[in-house]
Design an enzyme around this catalytic site. Structure first.
Site, PDB file in Angstrom:
ATOM      1  CG  HIS A 154      -1.977   1.020   1.163  1.00 48.76           C
ATOM      2  ND1 HIS A 154      -1.735   2.350   1.426  1.00 48.76           N
ATOM      3  CD2 HIS A 154      -3.291   0.933   0.817  1.00 48.76           C
ATOM      4  CE1 HIS A 154      -2.863   3.028   1.252  1.00 48.76           C
ATOM      5  NE2 HIS A 154      -3.823   2.196   0.888  1.00 48.76           N
ATOM      6  CD  GLU A 156      -2.637   5.110   3.707  1.00 47.24           C
ATOM      7  OE1 GLU A 156      -2.928   4.224   4.528  1.00 47.24           O
ATOM      8  OE2 GLU A 156      -3.502   5.770   3.089  1.00 47.24           O
ATOM      9  CD  GLU A 225      -5.437   1.537  -3.088  1.00 45.05           C
ATOM     10  OE1 GLU A 225      -6.627   1.579  -2.784  1.00 45.05           O
ATOM     11  OE2 GLU A 225      -4.514   1.584  -2.255  1.00 45.05           O
ATOM     12  CB  SER A 271     -11.446   9.434  -3.336  1.00 43.37           C
ATOM     13  OG  SER A 271     -10.427  10.044  -2.562  1.00 43.37           O
TER      14      SER A 271
HETATM   15  P1  PGA Z   1      -9.581   5.979   0.365  1.00 41.98           P
HETATM   16  O1  PGA Z   1      -8.421   4.905   0.614  1.00 41.98           O
HETATM   17  O2  PGA Z   1     -10.791   5.222  -0.142  1.00 41.98           O
HETATM   18  O3  PGA Z   1      -9.819   6.609   1.712  1.00 41.98           O
HETATM   19  O4  PGA Z   1      -9.096   6.943  -0.643  1.00 41.98           O
HETATM   20  C1  PGA Z   1      -8.196   3.864  -0.292  1.00 41.98           C
HETATM   21  C2  PGA Z   1      -7.011   3.048   0.137  1.00 41.98           C
HETATM   22  O5  PGA Z   1      -6.073   3.601   0.722  1.00 41.98           O
HETATM   23  O6  PGA Z   1      -6.963   1.832  -0.090  1.00 41.98           O
END
Ligand code: PGA
Length: 311
Positions: A154, A156, A225, A271
């Protein structure tokens, strides 16, 4: 009705295929394809496929570092009761997946135990099964506690925990060794998109799947993503999603062949909410979504699931 497929049909397919798509013609079992058309398809690289592959939609809630014991108990009840009202067949038609924080996995497992299958996904796992790695989470233990999927790479984790492609490749392999199906996240940042680097970044991140044995790679689900769309209320447009999805499937087709590229599921994340999910569900080649913020509301998540009903 039986159709005759001729060389003209093959030429038409090639003409109507965009440069980032695979030239593919879907025909029915009863259709007859002329020998000439078959030869031409071979010469021009047009794939003849006997049926359009139906991939089961996959919808995953990524709770990130949110939720607690009280939250998860209420969530499961609400999700089930909303689905019972708006989409009772959801469990057989869609793979419904939730990714709570790791300590909540065992309780989630006991809460969802029923014939209405909701799958559990971990948000990360270690490269190793066990050892002196304080703070890490074993993929084997995650599976023992009830997880069947795991999110790998991911953005993050790439950004905040310095995960590299080589670590990600090892995690993919280790997850699969312990019966976790990985959801591999790939996506470009805003400045990479501005600098027209999207394709390069996507192909580089995707290339980790070619570094592991094909029997492993077959188990992976890809999530596109875009980093700039995550948690920003600014989802990518249908065109942007479709372009990257085509790029991913085409690259996989070229490297691993038609069966592989027909079967692999590609999700979109960034989002997604109950309003934009319907449009996203209609993008050709997108097989589901990975949902962060909007998935924290069980009713909204159920609505997102219902947009992926077979149409
Ligand atoms: P979000 O996150 O829907 O809040 O944009 C998606 C994700 O990080 O998988």
């Amino acid at each position: 009705m039986r159709k005759f497929i001729t060389s003209d049909d093959i030429r038409k397919i090639l003409k109507n295929t965009k440069s980032n798509e695979r030239p593919i013609i879907y025909i029915n079992k009863n259709d007859v394809i002329t020998a000439e058309a078959k030869d031409l398809a071979k010469t021009l690289g047009v794939i003849i496929s006997y049926e359009e592959i139906k991939r089961k939609p996959f919808i995953c809630a990524n709770f990130k570092m949110n939720g607690n014991l009280g939250f998860i108990e209420k969530y499961i009840v609400e999700l089930k009761s909303t689905l019972a009202q708006i989409y009772p067949n959801a469990y057989s038609e869609i793979d419904i997946v939730i990714a709570p924080q790791a300590p909540l996995i065992p309780i989630t497992y006991s809460l969802i135990k029923s014939k209405e299958k909701i799958y559990i996904c971990a948000q990360n796992c270690s490269i190793k099964e066990s050892g002196a790695l304080t703070g890490e989470i074993s993929p084997k233990l995650l599976n023992e506690c009830g997880a069947e999927y795991v999110i790998i790479g991911h953005s993050e984790r790439r950004q905040n925990f310095n995960e590299t492609d080589s670590m990600i490749a090892q995690k993919l392999k280790s997850a699969i060794d312990f019966n976790l199906t990985p959801i591999l996240c790939i996506g470009e940042t805003y400045s990479e998109r501005q600098n027209k680097k999207t394709n390069d970044v996507i192909l580089k991140m995707l290339s980790v799947i070619y570094t592991i044995p094909i029997e492993y790679a077959k188990k992976i689900i890809i999530a596109y993503e875009p980093v700039w769309a995550i948690g920003t209320n600014n989802n990518a447009t249908n065109e942007e999603i479709s372009e990257v999805c085509n790029l991913i499937r085409k690259d996989i087709f070229e490297k691993l062949g038609v069966d592989f590229s027909n079967n692999i599921r590609i999700l979109y994340g960034g989002s997604v909410n109950a309003i934009n999910a319907l449009e996203i569900s209609q993008i050709k080649g997108i097989d589901g979504v990975l949902v962060g913020l909007s998935s924290l509301n069980a009713i909204e998540f159920a609505k997102i699931i219902s947009t992926f009903k077979p149409k």
